[in-house]
Design an enzyme around this catalytic site. Structure first.
Site, PDB file in Angstrom:
ATOM      1  CG  HIS A  68      -2.182  -0.944   1.101  1.00 31.55           C
ATOM      2  ND1 HIS A  68      -2.896  -0.955   1.847  1.00 31.55           N
ATOM      3  CD2 HIS A  68      -2.311  -1.927   0.322  1.00 31.55           C
ATOM      4  CE1 HIS A  68      -3.901  -1.866   1.677  1.00 31.55           C
ATOM      5  NE2 HIS A  68      -3.601  -2.580   0.722  1.00 31.55           N
ATOM      6  CD  GLU A  70      -2.323   4.165   2.861  1.00 35.59           C
ATOM      7  OE1 GLU A  70      -3.573   4.227   3.278  1.00 35.59           O
ATOM      8  OE2 GLU A  70      -1.702   3.259   2.081  1.00 35.59           O
ATOM      9  CB  CYS A  96      -6.745  -0.762   4.932  1.00 35.83           C
ATOM     10  SG  CYS A  96      -4.980  -1.221   4.984  1.00 35.83           S
ATOM     11  CB  CYS A  99      -2.160   1.479   5.864  1.00 31.39           C
ATOM     12  SG  CYS A  99      -1.578   0.473   4.604  1.00 31.39           S
TER      13      CYS A  99
END
Length: 141
Positions: A68, A70, A96, A99
């Site tokens: 991801h 992040e 999410c 993260c």
């Protein structure tokens, strides 16, 4: 937020392009976008397992070969020895839960996001951690 949107254009994910920018004292510390780890073939080359299995957004993250945005921003900061405690995250999407847990432990103090994400646990964790959450519409911020 405009920079997060620009960074998202580097994404190699077939399902969703996400960009993240970590900022402190009006200076960019790190950026990230979602895609496969360095040296690993991208989904555009090998296909998307989650897509072929009809996995809903926000579910079964372990089936994705990508990282991801992040996570990549946190990794980039760590790789280059840049401290991010107390920094702000601009992200095209609300993080999410996975993260979110990483951002909490990394010391991020505020998250500005453009679009929501189907993950109620994320919001709950952010509230409990006292991280400021701000929705930014339109792309500036």
């Amino acid at each position: 937020m405009d920079i997060a949107n620009l960074v998202s254009k580097r994404s190699t994910c077939l399902r969703r392009a996400v960009g993240a920018v970590i900022v402190k004292e009006h200076r960019i510390l790190a950026t990230g976008y979602n895609g496969a780890p360095a040296g690993i073939r991208h989904c555009a080359e090998v296909g998307c397992l989650r897509e072929s299995m009809n996995v809903e957004s926000g579910q079964r993250h372990e089936l994705c070969r990508g990282i991801h945005a992040e996570q990549n921003a946190i990794i980039q900061a760590a790789y280059h020895g840049v401290p991010i405690r107390g920094a702000l995250l601009y992200c095209t999407n609300l993080p999410c839960a996975i993260c979110t847990k990483m951002l909490i432990n990394a010391g991020i103090s505020e998250i500005c996001y453009q679009e929501g994400y189907a993950d109620q646990l994320s919001r709950s964790l952010l509230d409990e951690a006292g991280i400021i959450l701000r929705e930014v519409k339109g792309g500036s911020g």
